[in-house]
Design a protein around this motif. Structure first.
Motif, PDB file in Angstrom:
ATOM      1  N   ALA A 176      12.816  12.521  76.622  1.00 31.74           N
ATOM      2  CA  ALA A 176      13.143  13.593  76.833  1.00 31.74           C
ATOM      3  C   ALA A 176      13.115  13.973  78.512  1.00 31.74           C
ATOM      4  CB  ALA A 176      12.051  14.535  76.349  1.00 31.74           C
ATOM      5  N   VAL A 177      12.094  13.302  79.118  1.00 26.79           N
ATOM      6  CA  VAL A 177      12.013  13.726  80.437  1.00 26.79           C
ATOM      7  C   VAL A 177      12.969  12.936  81.278  1.00 26.79           C
ATOM      8  CG1 VAL A 177      10.369  13.284  82.560  1.00 26.79           C
ATOM      9  CG2 VAL A 177       9.620  13.974  80.380  1.00 26.79           C
ATOM     10  N   GLU A 178      13.265  11.596  80.798  1.00 28.87           N
ATOM     11  CA  GLU A 178      14.518  10.664  81.221  1.00 28.87           C
ATOM     12  C   GLU A 178      15.807  11.485  81.127  1.00 28.87           C
ATOM     13  OE1 GLU A 178      14.265   7.252  79.127  1.00 28.87           O
ATOM     14  OE2 GLU A 178      12.756   5.945  80.547  1.00 28.87           O
ATOM     15  N   HIS A 179      15.971  12.162  80.069  1.00 30.11           N
ATOM     16  CA  HIS A 179      17.319  12.746  80.002  1.00 30.11           C
ATOM     17  C   HIS A 179      17.492  13.945  81.178  1.00 30.11           C
ATOM     18  CE1 HIS A 179      20.322  15.277  78.176  1.00 30.11           C
ATOM     19  NE2 HIS A 179      19.355  16.327  78.104  1.00 30.11           N
ATOM     20  N   LEU A 180      16.127  14.555  81.322  1.00 32.86           N
ATOM     21  CA  LEU A 180      16.060  15.815  82.247  1.00 32.86           C
ATOM     22  C   LEU A 180      16.162  15.124  83.554  1.00 32.86           C
ATOM     23  CD1 LEU A 180      15.666  18.135  80.847  1.00 32.86           C
ATOM     24  CD2 LEU A 180      13.424  17.711  80.607  1.00 32.86           C
ATOM     25  N   LEU A 181      15.694  14.174  83.789  1.00 32.61           N
ATOM     26  CA  LEU A 181      15.893  13.423  85.150  1.00 32.61           C
ATOM     27  C   LEU A 181      17.604  12.878  85.483  1.00 32.61           C
ATOM     28  CD1 LEU A 181      12.838  11.290  85.443  1.00 32.61           C
ATOM     29  CD2 LEU A 181      13.380  13.409  86.586  1.00 32.61           C
ATOM     30  N   THR A 182      17.820  12.520  84.318  1.00 35.21           N
ATOM     31  CA  THR A 182      19.563  12.064  84.596  1.00 35.21           C
ATOM     32  C   THR A 182      20.398  13.332  84.760  1.00 35.21           C
ATOM     33  OG1 THR A 182      19.064  10.489  82.706  1.00 35.21           O
ATOM     34  CG2 THR A 182      21.424  11.088  83.018  1.00 35.21           C
ATOM     35  N   LEU A 183      19.842  14.347  84.413  1.00 31.82           N
ATOM     36  CA  LEU A 183      20.455  15.862  84.574  1.00 31.82           C
ATOM     37  C   LEU A 183      20.276  16.170  85.939  1.00 31.82           C
ATOM     38  CD1 LEU A 183      21.691  15.843  81.845  1.00 31.82           C
ATOM     39  CD2 LEU A 183      20.058  17.753  81.484  1.00 31.82           C
ATOM     40  N   GLY A 184      19.627  15.604  86.887  1.00 29.66           N
ATOM     41  CA  GLY A 184      19.445  15.698  88.111  1.00 29.66           C
ATOM     42  C   GLY A 184      18.096  16.626  88.588  1.00 29.66           C
ATOM     43  N   LEU A 265      12.207  33.017  78.967  1.00 29.88           N
ATOM     44  CA  LEU A 265      13.355  32.778  80.134  1.00 29.88           C
ATOM     45  C   LEU A 265      14.416  33.672  79.850  1.00 29.88           C
ATOM     46  CD1 LEU A 265      13.441  28.939  80.333  1.00 29.88           C
ATOM     47  CD2 LEU A 265      12.295  30.473  81.989  1.00 29.88           C
ATOM     48  N   SER A 266      15.009  33.831  78.628  1.00 28.43           N
ATOM     49  CA  SER A 266      16.186  34.839  78.444  1.00 28.43           C
ATOM     50  C   SER A 266      15.452  36.183  78.950  1.00 28.43           C
ATOM     51  CB  SER A 266      16.648  34.789  77.137  1.00 28.43           C
ATOM     52  OG  SER A 266      16.889  35.864  76.746  1.00 28.43           O
ATOM     53  N   HIS A 267      14.494  36.527  78.371  1.00 31.41           N
ATOM     54  CA  HIS A 267      13.784  37.855  78.729  1.00 31.41           C
ATOM     55  C   HIS A 267      13.815  38.133  80.172  1.00 31.41           C
ATOM     56  CE1 HIS A 267      11.047  41.153  78.951  1.00 31.41           C
ATOM     57  NE2 HIS A 267      11.696  41.636  77.835  1.00 31.41           N
ATOM     58  N   VAL A 270      16.335  34.559  83.438  1.00 30.39           N
ATOM     59  CA  VAL A 270      16.453  33.201  83.903  1.00 30.39           C
ATOM     60  C   VAL A 270      17.448  32.281  83.441  1.00 30.39           C
ATOM     61  CG1 VAL A 270      15.276  30.887  84.333  1.00 30.39           C
ATOM     62  CG2 VAL A 270      14.072  32.938  84.672  1.00 30.39           C
ATOM     63  N   ARG A 271      18.361  31.837  83.810  1.00 32.81           N
ATOM     64  CA  ARG A 271      19.757  31.146  83.164  1.00 32.81           C
ATOM     65  C   ARG A 271      19.174  29.538  82.523  1.00 32.81           C
ATOM     66  NH1 ARG A 271      24.076  30.958  87.609  1.00 32.81           N
ATOM     67  NH2 ARG A 271      21.891  30.743  88.606  1.00 32.81           N
ATOM     68  N   VAL A 272      19.485  29.546  81.467  1.00 32.62           N
ATOM     69  CA  VAL A 272      19.147  27.986  80.722  1.00 32.62           C
ATOM     70  C   VAL A 272      20.668  27.584  80.550  1.00 32.62           C
ATOM     71  CG1 VAL A 272      18.380  27.064  78.839  1.00 32.62           C
ATOM     72  CG2 VAL A 272      17.026  29.003  79.893  1.00 32.62           C
ATOM     73  N   PRO A 273      20.770  26.355  80.947  1.00 36.72           N
ATOM     74  CA  PRO A 273      19.935  25.448  81.596  1.00 36.72           C
ATOM     75  C   PRO A 273      20.039  25.484  83.258  1.00 36.72           C
ATOM     76  CG  PRO A 273      21.813  24.198  80.913  1.00 36.72           C
ATOM     77  CD  PRO A 273      21.988  25.641  80.388  1.00 36.72           C
ATOM     78  N   ASP A 274      21.152  26.634  83.523  1.00 28.49           N
ATOM     79  CA  ASP A 274      21.546  26.458  85.007  1.00 28.49           C
ATOM     80  C   ASP A 274      20.255  26.523  85.987  1.00 28.49           C
ATOM     81  OD1 ASP A 274      23.677  26.579  83.692  1.00 28.49           O
ATOM     82  OD2 ASP A 274      24.551  28.273  84.933  1.00 28.49           O
ATOM     83  N   ASP A 275      19.321  27.435  85.700  1.00 28.24           N
ATOM     84  CA  ASP A 275      18.155  27.621  86.650  1.00 28.24           C
ATOM     85  C   ASP A 275      17.183  26.516  86.031  1.00 28.24           C
ATOM     86  OD1 ASP A 275      19.246  29.706  87.899  1.00 28.24           O
ATOM     87  OD2 ASP A 275      18.645  30.947  86.679  1.00 28.24           O
ATOM     88  N   ALA A 334      24.130  21.037  74.213  1.00 27.23           N
ATOM     89  CA  ALA A 334      24.531  21.671  75.373  1.00 27.23           C
ATOM     90  C   ALA A 334      23.428  22.991  75.371  1.00 27.23           C
ATOM     91  CB  ALA A 334      25.830  22.393  75.365  1.00 27.23           C
ATOM     92  N   SER A 335      22.485  23.151  76.287  1.00 29.66           N
ATOM     93  CA  SER A 335      21.516  24.147  76.306  1.00 29.66           C
ATOM     94  C   SER A 335      22.154  25.486  76.398  1.00 29.66           C
ATOM     95  CB  SER A 335      20.562  23.983  77.586  1.00 29.66           C
ATOM     96  OG  SER A 335      19.696  22.860  77.322  1.00 29.66           O
TER      97      SER A 335
END
Lengths: 336, 336
Positions: A176-184, A265-267, A270-275, A334-335
DNA sequence: TTGAAAGCGCTAACAC
DNA sequence: GTGTTAGCGCTTTCAA
């Protein structure tokens, strides 16, 4: 018709009707090879005609086996059972056991009365083995049962010294974390689970590993623990964002907590996944459907149930088994 | 120490150690009044010292009772079990049964193999009674079981001719709609459940009743059925809003569907409750926590489990029982 | 290959 | 009150 008026037919009735002795009837039904084809056919026909069903109690009395296994859920709180994970696992266990012709006896232990009751029930004469879902680390039950000569398989965490099945929580968190890191992403928070449960700890360990491997610091500031429940997830993400303003991703260590995170976040606009990008754990069978747009670490609940049953059967058969760690799988979507 | 080397102590061992006959030992343990205080004490002490645990198989063989009841979940699909409702109910049933010193044997039936297997297991010699969670209307099982002389209690819907426990779905829906009307709403939609399940039908009936009682039309346009799942709730509310532009309230007939409704509305920028007020059904034990701000019709899951067990115990004891309808309760909260 | 018979551990009926 | 005994229905030697 049975000989005795009101009682269901016994093996004796079957034997009589088939014109053989009781011993032969018994052998025929238990698939002994020492029975002539003729005798076997006659017995089978008599069984059919009489609607004979073996009396399990009588059989158990002599064979000292019951063809049933206990699934014991040893829990700290109450909440756990209403979670989808539980139902899915029980379902899988039940199906796997049925395939072996074994009965599932379900027991909950939450207080001392339960413990006393179970202590009298969990014996080799009452069940052939036990499957244990132990939610806290220091449960003495597995040890006690093995000491009694009762084959036991623990699910959900490594219990030292006994057979167990777990899912690869560390690996899942790493992926999961690797995936997130890949996303920058570079500031990856952790909405952690309780640290007195192996599942909670392991997911945190995986998160740390992946971060370190990428040369990042696994800052304790980035971690906020919850109790696996949805509200705690919402609270945790808010705390986290307050503490780490530039947080750009988060790994939520349970299904409900992920939902809580998303909702908060939605409340909060905060934009997911942009933010903030979010990855959750898919603890239930169908959670992917519940939050269609969430990337999750998929927990193989069904496989876990099957594997527990498989290991237990092996142990009942007298074989030694190795613990199993089931692989988790990252399901990327896609988040929202 | 037991007389036989490897086997656990038997009643005979206990009797010998206590210096009484086996009959007396048996009577002492089964609480017969025909035992002197001295003898009883001696037996109890011997039991303690030997760690004696009665052999249930031997006992069953003669008493023809097992102190166990089956909980049979007769299902159309798979999804059901991973819902919180199921876990909560099983939990409640297990606890109530434990209080009666009975064991819970859990069985799932989804295919014909299961049916055959259960047919051989569900006999008066194997279980004292059965609790049936039947999800579809035309299940032949209750009838078959009763015909065998096996006490049966059906949960979740009225099965004609047998004992059953249900929650007041009609009343719950009525209360929900009345609440909405009190709030000034006039176009109250229904995200309905499957109409081949009593729970789905009854909730719709209640919705109609309340609308008619208020002099409003229960227009079929206002109804969109789902499958109790979250995605179907989201889809249904969208269909509904398209079809009925001035919709100002909706009753969602399940927990997950209510969540789906809320999520869809929020996603579509519809204000809740300003534009559309929402009331859901609280199918699980803890759903109130999941969606803290949602007004719900509370389903007494725990009470349902307890009542099923209570009725079954009465039937096992030979008493006749009346079906029970458990009241639902409207839990009003400020909608988010 | 088969029938007869000896238990498995317990409860309950029967004598004392 | 209490000991003795006869089964409950089945599997499993043991002879035949």
């Amino acid at each position: 018709m049975a000989a005795r008026p009101d009682h269901p037919p016994t093996l004796e009735d079957v034997a009589q009707r088939a014109g053989v002795g009781r011993g032969t009837a018994s052998r025929a039904l238990n698939g002994s090879s020492q029975v002539s084809e003729g005798a076997r056919a006659a017995v089978l026909r008599a069984v059919e005609e009489l609607g004979y069903i073996p009396n399990q109690a009588a059989r158990s009395l002599v064979t000292r086996t019951t063809d049933s296994v206990a699934l014991v859920v040893s829990e700290p709180g109450e909440r756990v059972f209403s979670e989808p994970f539980f139902g899915a696992l029980v379902r899988a266990v039940g199906a796997a056991l049925a395939g072996q012709g074994r009965q599932l006896v379900l027991s909950f232990v939450s207080d001392d009365a339960d413990r006393r009751r179970l202590d009298r029930f969990l014996t080799p004469l009452h069940v052939d083995g036990v499957l244990l879902l132990s939610l806290h680390d220091d449960d003495p039950l597995p040890g006690r049962l093995e000491a009694r000569g009762l084959p036991t398989v623990v699910g959900g965490r490594p219990a030292q010294g006994s057979a167990w099945v777990d899912v690869d929580n560390v690996g899942g968190a790493v992926a999961a974390v690797e995936h997130l890191l890949t996303l920058g992403r570079r500031r990856v928070g952790l909405v952690a689970g309780p640290q007195d449960m192996a599942a909670g700890r392991d997911r945190r360990i995986g998160w740390e590993q992946a971060l370190r491997a990428a040369g990042l610091k696994a800052d304790a500031k980035l971690v906020e623990p919850g109790d696996f429940g949805e509200p705690s997830g919402a609270a945790a993400i808010r705390t986290l964002r307050r503490r780490v303003p530039d947080l750009d991703a988060v790994l939520a260590c349970s299904d409900p907590m992920a939902v809580g995170v998303l909702r908060a976040l939605s409340h909060d606009g905060v934009r997911v996944p942009d933010d903030v990008a979010v990855v959750g754990f898919d603890d239930s069978a169908g959670s992917a459907d519940l939050v269609p747009a969430l990337t999750t670490v998929h927990q193989p609940v069904v496989e876990m149930g099957q594997e527990m049953v498989r290991l237990l059967a092996a142990r009942i058969a007298g074989q030694n088994v190795e613990p199993t760690v089931l692989p988790t799988r990252l399901v990327v979507r896609a988040s929202a």
